[in-house]
Design a protein around this motif. Structure first.
Motif, PDB file in Angstrom:
ATOM      1  N   UNK A   1       0.867  -1.173   0.000  1.00  0.00           N
ATOM      2  CA  UNK A   1       0.000   0.000   0.000  1.00  0.00           C
ATOM      3  C   UNK A   1       0.909   1.230   0.000  1.00  0.00           C
ATOM      4  N   UNK A   2       0.830   1.993  -1.080  1.00  0.00           N
ATOM      5  CA  UNK A   2       1.587   3.235  -1.207  1.00  0.00           C
ATOM      6  C   UNK A   2       0.639   4.380  -0.859  1.00  0.00           C
ATOM      7  N   UNK A   3       0.970   5.118   0.185  1.00  0.00           N
ATOM      8  CA  UNK A   3       0.120   6.225   0.629  1.00  0.00           C
ATOM      9  C   UNK A   3       0.506   7.488  -0.137  1.00  0.00           C
ATOM     10  N   UNK A   4      -0.407   7.939  -1.011  1.00  0.00           N
ATOM     11  CA  UNK A   4      -0.119   9.087  -1.868  1.00  0.00           C
ATOM     12  C   UNK A   4      -1.335  10.006  -1.975  1.00  0.00           C
ATOM     13  N   UNK A   5      -2.088  10.117  -0.879  1.00  0.00           N
ATOM     14  CA  UNK A   5      -3.350  10.868  -0.917  1.00  0.00           C
ATOM     15  C   UNK A   5      -3.242  12.284  -0.368  1.00  0.00           C
ATOM     16  N   UNK A   6      -2.158  12.606   0.303  1.00  0.00           N
ATOM     17  CA  UNK A   6      -2.069  13.875   1.032  1.00  0.00           C
ATOM     18  C   UNK A   6      -2.104  15.108   0.160  1.00  0.00           C
ATOM     19  N   UNK A   7      -2.482  16.218   0.784  1.00  0.00           N
ATOM     20  CA  UNK A   7      -2.612  17.487   0.090  1.00  0.00           C
ATOM     21  C   UNK A   7      -1.352  18.322   0.054  1.00  0.00           C
TER      22      UNK A   7
ATOM     23  N   UNK B   1      -1.099  -1.370  -4.340  1.00  0.00           N
ATOM     24  CA  UNK B   1      -2.247  -0.469  -4.296  1.00  0.00           C
ATOM     25  C   UNK B   1      -1.737   0.928  -3.946  1.00  0.00           C
ATOM     26  N   UNK B   2      -2.071   1.905  -4.754  1.00  0.00           N
ATOM     27  CA  UNK B   2      -1.690   3.294  -4.491  1.00  0.00           C
ATOM     28  C   UNK B   2      -2.948   4.045  -4.090  1.00  0.00           C
ATOM     29  N   UNK B   3      -2.935   4.611  -2.885  1.00  0.00           N
ATOM     30  CA  UNK B   3      -4.096   5.334  -2.374  1.00  0.00           C
ATOM     31  C   UNK B   3      -3.998   6.793  -2.794  1.00  0.00           C
ATOM     32  N   UNK B   4      -5.015   7.251  -3.510  1.00  0.00           N
ATOM     33  CA  UNK B   4      -5.066   8.614  -4.027  1.00  0.00           C
ATOM     34  C   UNK B   4      -6.074   9.438  -3.253  1.00  0.00           C
ATOM     35  N   UNK B   5      -5.900  10.741  -3.316  1.00  0.00           N
ATOM     36  CA  UNK B   5      -6.837  11.658  -2.677  1.00  0.00           C
ATOM     37  C   UNK B   5      -6.716  13.006  -3.342  1.00  0.00           C
ATOM     38  N   UNK B   6      -5.967  13.907  -2.709  1.00  0.00           N
ATOM     39  CA  UNK B   6      -5.711  15.223  -3.308  1.00  0.00           C
ATOM     40  C   UNK B   6      -4.966  15.021  -4.625  1.00  0.00           C
TER      41      UNK B   6
ATOM     42  N   UNK C   1     -11.822   9.265  -0.487  1.00  0.00           N
ATOM     43  CA  UNK C   1     -12.556  10.520  -0.498  1.00  0.00           C
ATOM     44  C   UNK C   1     -12.410  11.306   0.801  1.00  0.00           C
ATOM     45  N   UNK C   2     -11.913  10.655   1.848  1.00  0.00           N
ATOM     46  CA  UNK C   2     -11.731  11.318   3.143  1.00  0.00           C
ATOM     47  C   UNK C   2     -10.253  11.572   3.440  1.00  0.00           C
ATOM     48  N   UNK C   3      -9.466  11.819   2.409  1.00  0.00           N
ATOM     49  CA  UNK C   3      -8.031  11.962   2.600  1.00  0.00           C
ATOM     50  C   UNK C   3      -7.677  13.099   3.552  1.00  0.00           C
ATOM     51  N   UNK C   4      -8.528  14.126   3.635  1.00  0.00           N
ATOM     52  CA  UNK C   4      -8.211  15.280   4.480  1.00  0.00           C
ATOM     53  C   UNK C   4      -8.192  14.942   5.964  1.00  0.00           C
ATOM     54  N   UNK C   5      -8.897  13.879   6.377  1.00  0.00           N
ATOM     55  CA  UNK C   5      -8.998  13.601   7.813  1.00  0.00           C
ATOM     56  C   UNK C   5      -7.767  12.911   8.377  1.00  0.00           C
ATOM     57  N   UNK C   6      -6.912  12.357   7.516  1.00  0.00           N
ATOM     58  CA  UNK C   6      -5.672  11.805   8.039  1.00  0.00           C
ATOM     59  C   UNK C   6      -5.240  10.499   7.403  1.00  0.00           C
ATOM     60  N   UNK C   7      -3.991  10.153   7.696  1.00  0.00           N
ATOM     61  CA  UNK C   7      -3.355   8.991   7.094  1.00  0.00           C
ATOM     62  C   UNK C   7      -4.022   7.678   7.475  1.00  0.00           C
ATOM     63  N   UNK C   8      -4.589   7.633   8.671  1.00  0.00           N
ATOM     64  CA  UNK C   8      -5.256   6.403   9.104  1.00  0.00           C
ATOM     65  C   UNK C   8      -6.368   5.994   8.170  1.00  0.00           C
TER      66      UNK C   8
ATOM     67  N   UNK D   1      -4.790   4.435   5.084  1.00  0.00           N
ATOM     68  CA  UNK D   1      -4.359   3.067   5.382  1.00  0.00           C
ATOM     69  C   UNK D   1      -5.537   2.103   5.302  1.00  0.00           C
ATOM     70  N   UNK D   2      -6.650   2.481   5.889  1.00  0.00           N
ATOM     71  CA  UNK D   2      -7.839   1.626   5.873  1.00  0.00           C
ATOM     72  C   UNK D   2      -8.290   1.358   4.441  1.00  0.00           C
ATOM     73  N   UNK D   3      -8.363   2.417   3.634  1.00  0.00           N
ATOM     74  CA  UNK D   3      -8.790   2.269   2.242  1.00  0.00           C
ATOM     75  C   UNK D   3      -7.838   1.328   1.488  1.00  0.00           C
TER      76      UNK D   3
END
Length: 194
Positions: free
Chosen positions: A6-12, A47-52, A72-79, A82-84
């Motif tokens: 899981x690659x976390x890449x959703x941040x703004x 899996x790459x998690x997208x957001x902003x 869709x809830x990337x603004x609320x935090x990294x947790x 991770x769940x997504x």
């Protein structure tokens, strides 16, 4: 043994003021570097998690054997990311969690994490740097519910520090070198033209 990533890449990138995922380092964007490293380390699926900036970030992954999922809830935090990401994985023996802005992370380090897990069967294999343990880190299937249960503002480190006896550490010199601010960007730019 099947290890997903899981690659976390959703941040703004609010501190930076522009999408850090799209910064160029060593000729590639940070998000593409991270995804390529996970693929090269033998993780499947990745899996790459997208957001902003989701569309622009997804475009950088064109041609790679990765799956993107939107948080869709990337603004609320990294947790939440991770769940997504964890929920998007099929049945795996372990999941490797990584960020896209750690400049010293490469496929060799990720492969060492996977190999250490295969040898030790430790519940967690974490990177060690700056006197702490953190991501990239590999979590056995048994711990996926703990990752999914994190509060929105918590990252994977919360699971890593919960019980040190279940963690095997792999050193990652310079692991704390990441891109969060304009100062970090200026440090990166002379090397990469980013």
């Amino acid at each position: 043994m099947r290890v997903g990533a899981v690659v976390l890449a959703a941040g703004g990138s609010s501190r930076l003021g522009r999408p850090k995922q799209l910064l160029v380092h060593e000729g590639r964007t940070l998000v593409r570097r991270a995804a390529e490293a996970a693929v090269a380390a033998g993780c499947e699926p990745v899996v790459v998690v997208l957001g902003a900036h989701g569309e622009a970030v997804a475009a950088e992954l064109a041609g790679l054997p990765v799956q993107t999922v939107d948080n869709p809830e990337w603004q609320v935090g990294m947790g939440r990311s991770l769940r997504v990401g964890v929920r998007a994985l099929p049945e795996v023996d372990a999941v490797l969690v990584l960020l896209c802005d750690q400049l010293q992370v490469d496929s060799a380090h990720l492969k060492t994490l996977v190999d250490t897990f295969a040898k030790t069967h430790a519940p967690i294999v974490a990177s060690g740097y700056e006197g702490a343990r953190g991501v990239p880190a590999l979590f056995s299937r048994a711990l996926l519910p703990e990752l999914e249960a994190l509060e929105a503002d918590q990252g994977a480190r919360k699971v890593i520090v919960r019980d040190p006896s279940r963690v095997v550490e792999v050193p990652l010199p310079g692991g704390g070198e990441d891109v969060d601010t304009a100062a970090d960007l200026s440090r990166l730019s002379p090397r990469a033209g980013g």
